[in-house]
Design an enzyme around this catalytic site. Sequence first.
Site, PDB file in Angstrom:
ATOM      1  N   CYS A  71      48.144  60.687-114.884  1.00 59.64           N
ATOM      2  CA  CYS A  71      48.050  59.406-115.597  1.00 59.64           C
ATOM      3  C   CYS A  71      49.428  58.742-115.648  1.00 59.64           C
ATOM      4  O   CYS A  71      49.981  58.400-114.620  1.00 59.64           O
ATOM      5  CB  CYS A  71      47.424  59.601-116.980  1.00 59.64           C
ATOM      6  SG  CYS A  71      46.838  58.040-117.716  1.00 59.64           S
TER       7      CYS A  71
ATOM      8  N   HIS B 191      42.514  61.623-115.618  1.00 59.52           N
ATOM      9  CA  HIS B 191      42.796  62.853-116.361  1.00 59.52           C
ATOM     10  C   HIS B 191      41.919  63.978-115.820  1.00 59.52           C
ATOM     11  O   HIS B 191      40.751  64.085-116.200  1.00 59.52           O
ATOM     12  CB  HIS B 191      42.515  62.651-117.852  1.00 59.52           C
ATOM     13  CG  HIS B 191      43.516  61.795-118.541  1.00 59.52           C
ATOM     14  ND1 HIS B 191      44.692  62.302-119.071  1.00 59.52           N
ATOM     15  CD2 HIS B 191      43.540  60.459-118.778  1.00 59.52           C
ATOM     16  CE1 HIS B 191      45.390  61.317-119.611  1.00 59.52           C
ATOM     17  NE2 HIS B 191      44.715  60.190-119.441  1.00 59.52           N
TER      18      HIS B 191
ATOM     19  N   GLU C 179      41.928  67.041-116.592  1.00 64.60           N
ATOM     20  CA  GLU C 179      41.552  67.944-117.685  1.00 64.60           C
ATOM     21  C   GLU C 179      40.361  67.426-118.486  1.00 64.60           C
ATOM     22  O   GLU C 179      39.757  68.171-119.262  1.00 64.60           O
ATOM     23  CB  GLU C 179      42.754  68.185-118.606  1.00 64.60           C
ATOM     24  CG  GLU C 179      43.119  67.053-119.544  1.00 64.60           C
ATOM     25  CD  GLU C 179      43.937  65.938-118.912  1.00 64.60           C
ATOM     26  OE1 GLU C 179      44.422  65.074-119.670  1.00 64.60           O
ATOM     27  OE2 GLU C 179      44.087  65.922-117.667  1.00 64.60           O
TER      28      GLU C 179
END
Length: 209
Positions: free
Chosen positions: A79, A181, A183
Amino acid sequence: MIGIVDYGRGNLRSVEKALEKVGFEAVIMASSNELSKVKGLILPGVGAFADAMEALKHGGWIEPLIEFARSGRPFLGICLGMQILFEVGEEHGEYAGLGLLAGRVVRFPAGRKVPHMGWNSLELEQSSRLLAGIPNESYFYFVHSYYAEPAEKGDIIATSDYGVVFPAVVGKANVWGAQFHPEKSSPWGLQLLTNFGEWVNEDDTLSSY
């Protein structure tokens, strides 16, 4: 071991937990003195380009991060962490980035709701070990108001479309970036982190930046 840079601008624990979920040991690092202990590095980030660079400068991270990239060890920006890999960011003026990738970071044009937030698909522009096993048009989770404009088109690995086509994954030698992202992008985000972790665990790295 994968290091996660703690400079006060990232979702550190969520990245650490995602890496642990796919079987890779990670450590959150508050000091650049710890860089010698890790074989790979993740630079997360949320917020403004200038604030991130100021935080890295204040924490004594800038030169050590550049040296890490030059060492040939795998380096992934996420990001805002991807955006500050570039030379210049235009958020609230012009500010220098790390300069590991050539290009600028610019705001989405007028008419687009910002931040761009939510799930968007990727268009794979070229093969990459970072995206191995991830099908074209897979979805990932984005939150951003600015995007990169690489000076070298060969650095664009995948794109996404939010009224304007923008780079979603970039890379050169051992330095890579994901605008989304991973994750928060199960299952394909976890696949990307798996690919990165496997690369880190190899004895031989790619050519250095």
